[in-house]
Design an enzyme around this catalytic site. Structure first.
Site, PDB file in Angstrom:
ATOM      1  N   ARG A   8       0.834  -1.203   0.000  1.00  9.74           N
ATOM      2  CA  ARG A   8       0.000   0.000   0.000  1.00  9.74           C
ATOM      3  C   ARG A   8       0.862   1.245   0.000  1.00  9.74           C
ATOM      4  NH1 ARG A   8      -5.115   0.756   1.993  1.00  9.74           N
ATOM      5  NH2 ARG A   8      -4.607   2.743   1.066  1.00  9.74           N
ATOM      6  N   ARG A  47       2.606   4.730 -16.348  1.00  8.59           N
ATOM      7  CA  ARG A  47       2.932   4.427 -17.751  1.00  8.59           C
ATOM      8  C   ARG A  47       4.176   5.205 -18.170  1.00  8.59           C
ATOM      9  NH1 ARG A  47       0.431   0.127 -17.872  1.00  8.59           N
ATOM     10  NH2 ARG A  47      -1.800   0.067 -18.189  1.00  8.59           N
ATOM     11  N   CYS A  95      -7.704   2.980 -12.207  1.00  9.19           N
ATOM     12  CA  CYS A  95      -7.957   4.136 -11.343  1.00  9.19           C
ATOM     13  C   CYS A  95      -9.410   4.124 -10.888  1.00  9.19           C
ATOM     14  CB  CYS A  95      -7.700   5.440 -12.089  1.00  9.19           C
ATOM     15  SG  CYS A  95      -5.990   5.665 -12.587  1.00  9.19           S
ATOM     16  N   GLU A 103     -11.904   7.399  -4.549  1.00 14.36           N
ATOM     17  CA  GLU A 103     -12.027   7.042  -3.138  1.00 14.36           C
ATOM     18  C   GLU A 103     -13.407   7.501  -2.646  1.00 14.36           C
ATOM     19  OE1 GLU A 103     -10.327   5.225  -0.051  1.00 14.36           O
ATOM     20  OE2 GLU A 103      -9.085   5.545  -1.800  1.00 14.36           O
ATOM     21  N   ARG A 107      -3.876   7.179  -3.587  1.00 16.20           N
ATOM     22  CA  ARG A 107      -3.510   5.930  -2.926  1.00 16.20           C
ATOM     23  C   ARG A 107      -3.217   4.884  -3.996  1.00 16.20           C
ATOM     24  NH1 ARG A 107      -7.526   8.224   0.329  1.00 16.20           N
ATOM     25  NH2 ARG A 107      -7.093   8.187   2.567  1.00 16.20           N
ATOM     26  N   TYR A 119       3.862   5.982   2.832  1.00 10.42           N
ATOM     27  CA  TYR A 119       2.944   7.112   3.007  1.00 10.42           C
ATOM     28  C   TYR A 119       3.775   8.378   3.005  1.00 10.42           C
ATOM     29  CZ  TYR A 119      -0.717   3.778   3.728  1.00 10.42           C
ATOM     30  OH  TYR A 119      -1.623   2.772   3.523  1.00 10.42           O
ATOM     31  N   ARG A 178      -0.905   6.988   8.490  1.00 12.97           N
ATOM     32  CA  ARG A 178      -0.334   5.748   9.035  1.00 12.97           C
ATOM     33  C   ARG A 178       0.875   6.062   9.907  1.00 12.97           C
ATOM     34  NH1 ARG A 178      -1.575   0.669   6.948  1.00 12.97           N
ATOM     35  NH2 ARG A 178      -0.488   0.098   8.858  1.00 12.97           N
TER      36      ARG A 178
END
Length: 120
Positions: free
Chosen positions: A7, A63, A74, A77, A89, A107, A115
């Site tokens: 992540r 890319r 994509c 959120e 993210r 992060y 986080r």
């Protein structure tokens, strides 16, 4: 080799095409570097953007980095009231000999506050 998920997130300064491309590239590069991965190790990446980021697809930055044969997607959120704004993210699925405890989730910038339990 095992399939693992890594992540990451980064907060961008503004909803501009260049800012989204630059921060997306920064995030992808950091995830690969911190986990000792190459583009050949990447199975797929799912990118999400908060609803306030619409100027460019984050996958386009990947890319441009050379991930031309990797499936990328994509999505937006969910719009949670009070959530941190302008956040990109990613969830990358990778082939790696590392176990889950050895993976380094990334992060960056303002998103580091999401986080605080993770080592920098």
């Amino acid at each position: 080799m095992a399939v693992r998920a890594v992540r990451g997130a980064i907060q961008v300064d503004a909803d501009t095409r260049q800012e989204i491309l630059d921060r997306s590239a920064e995030l992808v590069t950091a995830v690969l570097q911190r986990n000792g991965l190459t583009s050949d190790d990447v199975i797929s990446i799912l990118f999400t953007a908060t609803p306030d980021l619409t100027a460019e697809f984050p996958a386009y930055a990947a890319r441009l980095l050379g991930l031309t044969d990797v499936p990328l997607m994509c999505a937006t959120e969910i719009a949670v009231p009070g959530a941190m704004p302008r956040v990109l993210r990613l969830l990358a699925h990778v082939d790696t000999p590392r176990n889950r405890a050895e993976l380094r989730h990334v992060y960056l910038r303002g998103a580091a506050a999401l986080r605080t339990d993770l080592p920098r």
